[in-house]
Design an enzyme around this catalytic site. Structure first.
Site, PDB file in Angstrom:
ATOM      1  N   GLY A  51       0.865  -1.375   0.168  1.00 21.57           N
ATOM      2  CA  GLY A  51       0.107  -0.054  -0.048  1.00 21.57           C
ATOM      3  C   GLY A  51       0.855   1.588   0.277  1.00 21.57           C
ATOM      4  CB  CYS A  52       0.255   5.236   1.069  1.00 23.61           C
ATOM      5  SG  CYS A  52       0.954   6.347   1.302  1.00 23.61           S
TER       6      CYS A  52
END
Length: 220
Positions: A51-52
């Protein structure tokens, strides 16, 4: 009979379309021999995508033995990827982190445990509302020992939870450091709405269930 013929025609076209979408450059990355990064000043490096990278960077920096976590891009086929380019999903790269750690304090096995404990292990192509191939989960291995550690932990987790684990397993090739403004983002921008509403809650969820003796004492 006519409906059956139409079905098979559409099925054939769909399969051909899928085959056409396979990028041979990306497949070459997946099938490549891993690149092993040698120790430097007694420190090792490991690479993860989940993810981020703002979130993942902060999570790993909360672990004892991790000296630094650097945001960047890995797993794709293009050279010199940028944030804007990777967000198109066409570079093959995912937002990733380079973990610089002391193997005398924290093992690669523990870093893999951190990885699985800090995400939704079933979500494909993203974490939470961050969705797209650039946010997909990948664990990178640098040699056969690391590969087997990853595969065994992934298999054990799938069996324990009774689910399919979304994380892909790639041979490490190269890590491209992200733009300066992405580095240490959680620490430098604590009042940013994304940090307050996504990054810090994700970090705290991880810290609540991970063994305290393996974490640094910093508070969020």
């Amino acid at each position: 009979m006519k409906k059956l013929i139409i079905f098979f025609v559409f099925a054939l076209l769909f399969n051909c379309h899928n085959t056409a979408q396979v990028n041979p450059k990306q497949q070459a990355v997946i099938n490549a021999e891993p690149v092993e990064i040698p120790l430097k000043n007694g420190k090792a490096k490991a690479y993860f995508a989940s993810g981020c990278f703002w979130c993942v960077e902060a999570i790993y920096e909360s672990v004892k033995g991790v000296e630094e976590s650097i945001s960047g891009y890995s797993g794709g086929h293009s050279k010199n990827p940028t944030y804007d380019a990777s967000n198109t999903g066409r570079t093959g790269h995912a937002e990733a982190v380079e973990i610089i750690y002391d193997p005398n304090i924290v093992s690669f096995e523990t870093l893999v445990d951190v990885y699985f404990a800090s995400q939704n292990v079933t979500q494909i192509n993203g974490q939470g509302n961050d969705r797209g191939s650039q946010y997909r989960s990948i664990i990178f291995y640098q040699n056969e020992i690391q590969k087997q550690i990853i595969l065994k932990k992934k298999e054990a987790l799938a069996k324990k939870l009774g689910v399919k684990i979304a994380a892909e397993v790639y041979p490490f090739q190269k890590f491209w450091v992200a733009e300066d403004y992405h580095q240490n983002y959680e620490r430098l921008h604590p009042n940013n709405s994304y940090i307050r509403n996504v990054s810090i809650p994700r970090l705290n969820r991880f810290k609540a269930k991970f063994p305290k003796e393996l974490l640094k004492s910093q508070e969020h």
